[in-house]
Design an enzyme around this catalytic site. Structure first.
Site, mmCIF file in Angstrom:
data_model
loop_
_atom_site.group_PDB
_atom_site.id
_atom_site.type_symbol
_atom_site.label_atom_id
_atom_site.label_comp_id
_atom_site.label_asym_id
_atom_site.label_seq_id
_atom_site.Cartn_x
_atom_site.Cartn_y
_atom_site.Cartn_z
ATOM 1 C CG ASN A 173 -1.673 -19.018 -4.456
ATOM 2 O OD1 ASN A 173 -1.947 -18.025 -5.098
ATOM 3 N ND2 ASN A 173 -2.031 -19.459 -3.518
ATOM 4 N N GLY B 227 1.066 -22.275 5.087
ATOM 5 C CA GLY B 227 2.259 -21.895 5.275
ATOM 6 C C GLY B 227 2.394 -20.489 5.416
ATOM 7 C CB VAL B 228 5.509 -18.089 5.074
ATOM 8 C CG1 VAL B 228 5.505 -18.057 3.417
ATOM 9 C CG2 VAL B 228 5.992 -16.892 5.620
ATOM 10 C CG ASP B 229 -0.381 -16.927 1.226
ATOM 11 O OD1 ASP B 229 0.275 -15.728 0.175
ATOM 12 O OD2 ASP B 229 -1.384 -17.129 1.214
ATOM 13 C CB SER C 98 10.217 -22.627 -3.844
ATOM 14 O OG SER C 98 9.473 -22.125 -4.784
ATOM 15 C CB THR C 99 12.202 -24.574 1.185
ATOM 16 O OG1 THR C 99 11.733 -23.862 2.126
ATOM 17 C CG2 THR C 99 13.148 -23.821 0.166
ATOM 18 N N GLY C 100 8.765 -25.239 1.251
ATOM 19 C CA GLY C 100 7.573 -26.051 1.995
ATOM 20 C C GLY C 100 6.749 -26.750 1.180
ATOM 21 C CB VAL C 101 3.432 -26.228 -0.083
ATOM 22 C CG1 VAL C 101 2.291 -26.843 -0.955
ATOM 23 C CG2 VAL C 101 2.672 -26.135 1.182
ATOM 24 C CE1 TYR C 102 3.147 -24.360 -4.666
ATOM 25 C CE2 TYR C 102 4.428 -22.519 -5.256
ATOM 26 C CZ TYR C 102 3.327 -23.111 -5.068
ATOM 27 O OH TYR C 102 2.260 -22.307 -5.419
HETATM 28 N N1 AR6 Z 1 7.371 -17.204 9.302
HETATM 29 C C1 AR6 Z 1 8.482 -17.689 8.464
HETATM 30 N N2 AR6 Z 1 8.464 -18.772 7.502
HETATM 31 C C2 AR6 Z 1 7.452 -19.565 7.705
HETATM 32 C C3 AR6 Z 1 6.285 -19.342 8.429
HETATM 33 C C4 AR6 Z 1 6.201 -18.029 9.057
HETATM 34 N N3 AR6 Z 1 5.300 -17.692 9.802
HETATM 35 N N4 AR6 Z 1 5.387 -20.416 8.149
HETATM 36 C C5 AR6 Z 1 5.876 -21.171 7.075
HETATM 37 N N5 AR6 Z 1 7.258 -20.815 6.948
HETATM 38 P P1 AR6 Z 1 5.498 -22.511 2.121
HETATM 39 P P2 AR6 Z 1 6.424 -22.541 -0.727
HETATM 40 C C6 AR6 Z 1 8.304 -21.448 6.199
HETATM 41 O O1 AR6 Z 1 5.108 -23.793 1.968
HETATM 42 O O2 AR6 Z 1 6.819 -23.996 -0.666
HETATM 43 C C7 AR6 Z 1 1.080 -21.572 0.174
HETATM 44 O O3 AR6 Z 1 -0.022 -22.290 0.296
HETATM 45 C C8 AR6 Z 1 8.068 -22.730 5.953
HETATM 46 O O4 AR6 Z 1 8.624 -23.664 7.021
HETATM 47 O O5 AR6 Z 1 4.866 -21.369 2.879
HETATM 48 O O6 AR6 Z 1 6.665 -21.499 -1.406
HETATM 49 C C9 AR6 Z 1 1.085 -20.601 -0.906
HETATM 50 O O7 AR6 Z 1 -0.310 -20.065 -1.126
HETATM 51 C C10 AR6 Z 1 8.971 -22.955 4.438
HETATM 52 O O8 AR6 Z 1 10.458 -22.987 4.971
HETATM 53 O O9 AR6 Z 1 5.828 -21.947 0.604
HETATM 54 C C11 AR6 Z 1 1.473 -21.387 -2.324
HETATM 55 O O10 AR6 Z 1 0.356 -22.148 -2.799
HETATM 56 C C12 AR6 Z 1 8.791 -21.644 3.702
HETATM 57 O O11 AR6 Z 1 8.115 -20.649 4.716
HETATM 58 C C13 AR6 Z 1 2.417 -22.477 -1.583
HETATM 59 O O12 AR6 Z 1 2.114 -22.486 -0.258
HETATM 60 C C14 AR6 Z 1 8.143 -21.851 2.529
HETATM 61 O O13 AR6 Z 1 7.135 -22.531 2.578
HETATM 62 C C15 AR6 Z 1 3.949 -21.917 -1.750
HETATM 63 O O14 AR6 Z 1 4.711 -23.155 -1.195
#
Ligand code: AR6
Length: 164
Positions: free
Chosen positions: A22, A30-32, A115-119
């Site tokens: 973020n 998520g991944v973060d 960006s394809t998760g929470v965003y």
């Molecule tokens: N390894 C690989 N991919 C993953 C993992 C992992 N361990 N965990 C989740 N993913 P997101 P965004 C995938 O939501 O949409 C955070 O809170 C997941 O399935 O992590 O960019 C940040 O702090 C999806 O395909 O990221 C921001 O506030 C991808 O990672 C916000 O979320 C991205 O999903 C960013 O949202």
């Protein structure tokens, strides 16, 4: 070489993994969240010191306890329907991440589906942007990994690469 895998990005032994962060570079889910847990508390401290990252930009930290040497943190756009510059901002995330890697002389890099998760960025459209940029930088790296977290995403990437 562009590789598509369905794995935990935290397990990858590459020069850098990219984090979908973020703009505050504060701990998220998520991944973060996965990257911060695996890297240890030093990563939180390093992110705090950076003081944020505007959308579409990237920042670099060490990987600390990760097998990856570095983490490139990039803040992707929040999907708001597509008319808010989302595509340009997502393209910029890939460009800026690659730029950091090249500046540091890195040869292998792994990206999550930024960006394809929470965003909520539409996954096919995001994969097309990811793949286009990976292909543009392919000859400057020994390995570029698209690290998916579901088989659906893996299929979307293979399709975008014309490999399905
Ligand atoms: N390894 C690989 N991919 C993953 C993992 C992992 N361990 N965990 C989740 N993913 P997101 P965004 C995938 O939501 O949409 C955070 O809170 C997941 O399935 O992590 O960019 C940040 O702090 C999806 O395909 O990221 C921001 O506030 C991808 O990672 C916000 O979320 C991205 O999903 C960013 O949202």
């Amino acid at each position: 070489m562009i590789k598509v895998v369905c794995e935990e990005i935290t397990q990858l032994r590459v020069d850098a993994i990219v984090n979908a962060a973020n703009t505050a570079l504060r701990p998220g889910g998520g991944v973060d969240g996965a990257i911060r847990r695996a890297a240890g508390p030093e990563l939180n401290q390093a992110c705090e010191r950076l003081g944020g990252c505007p959308t579409g930009e990237a920042r670099l930290t060490p990987g600390f306890r990760l097998p990856a040497r570095y983490v490139i943190h990039t803040a992707g756009p929040v999907w708001q329907g597509g008319a808010h510059n989302e595509a340009e901002l997502l393209k910029s995330c890939y460009r800026e991440s690659f730029k950091w890697a090249l500046d540091k002389g890195l040869r292998s890099i792994a990206f999550p589906c930024i960006s394809t998760g929470v965003y909520a960025y539409p996954r096919e459209a995001a994969a097309k942007i990811a793949v286009t940029h990976m292909q543009a930088f392919e000859d400057r790296f020994t390995e570029i990994i698209a690290c998916c977290h579901s088989e659906d995403d893996e299929k979307i990437y293979l399709n975008a690469l014309g490999r399905s």
